[in-house]
Design a protein around this motif. Sequence first.
Motif, PDB file in Angstrom:
ATOM      1  N   GLU A   1       0.855  -1.186   0.000  1.00 19.49           N
ATOM      2  CA  GLU A   1       0.000   0.000   0.000  1.00 19.49           C
ATOM      3  C   GLU A   1       0.887   1.230   0.000  1.00 19.49           C
ATOM      4  N   VAL A   2       0.584   2.165  -0.902  1.00 22.45           N
ATOM      5  CA  VAL A   2       1.395   3.367  -1.002  1.00 22.45           C
ATOM      6  C   VAL A   2       0.765   4.513  -0.216  1.00 22.45           C
ATOM      7  N   VAL A   3      -0.543   4.683  -0.358  1.00 23.87           N
ATOM      8  CA  VAL A   3      -1.228   5.797   0.288  1.00 23.87           C
ATOM      9  C   VAL A   3      -1.584   5.420   1.717  1.00 23.87           C
ATOM     10  N   LYS A   4      -1.064   6.157   2.648  1.00 28.58           N
ATOM     11  CA  LYS A   4      -1.411   5.907   4.043  1.00 28.58           C
ATOM     12  C   LYS A   4      -2.699   6.669   4.351  1.00 28.58           C
ATOM     13  N   ARG A   5      -3.669   5.972   4.864  1.00 34.06           N
ATOM     14  CA  ARG A   5      -4.952   6.581   5.193  1.00 34.06           C
ATOM     15  C   ARG A   5      -4.822   7.405   6.460  1.00 34.06           C
TER      16      ARG A   5
END
Length: 187
Positions: free
Chosen positions: A99-103
């Motif tokens: 996962e690249v985008v950290k929520r």
Amino acid sequence: NWLDNVAAMNVRATTLEHYASNIRNSIVPYFSGVTVQSLTPAMLDKWIRTLAQKGLARKTLQTIYALFHHALDYAVYPSELIASNPIIYIKVPRSAPAEVVKRIIITPERFAELLAKYPFGTPLYIPLLLLYHTGMRRGEVFGLSWDDIDLDRRTITLVRQVVYLHGENKGWHLTEPKTKSSRRKFV
């Protein structure tokens, strides 16, 4: 050719637009001017590794890979442009991040700041409340109608969403949620 002849007849407009975007951004820049007959596993391996080095998430790479795989399958049959699909020998690198985008979860304090900026009576007040308290996506909130809200039972039923299309049907459109599990009820 595959996009127009196969995908366009089998997927939703938003999915087709997503496919076209992936082709434009992740396939054409690497293979512009290369005929399908001259594609080799080595070229395709270098391509997928280059995309991975750019930092694309594993799931994104798998989606782009699958898209190219289907297009090359079409080149094998029924198009008969190549005898076999050269991408079948290639794997998405395991080193690609999961996962690249950290929520980011909005804290109650940050939410209070948003409500202070958009108080009761402003156009964003109710959508912000719905987003924060239900976890709906923006397009889902803006796809709601009064028929979806049962004030007596205190439920919201999600049956449509708003999406923006860039292609031929450019503009905002109401569509059904993509999957069965996306249709849900909030209590």
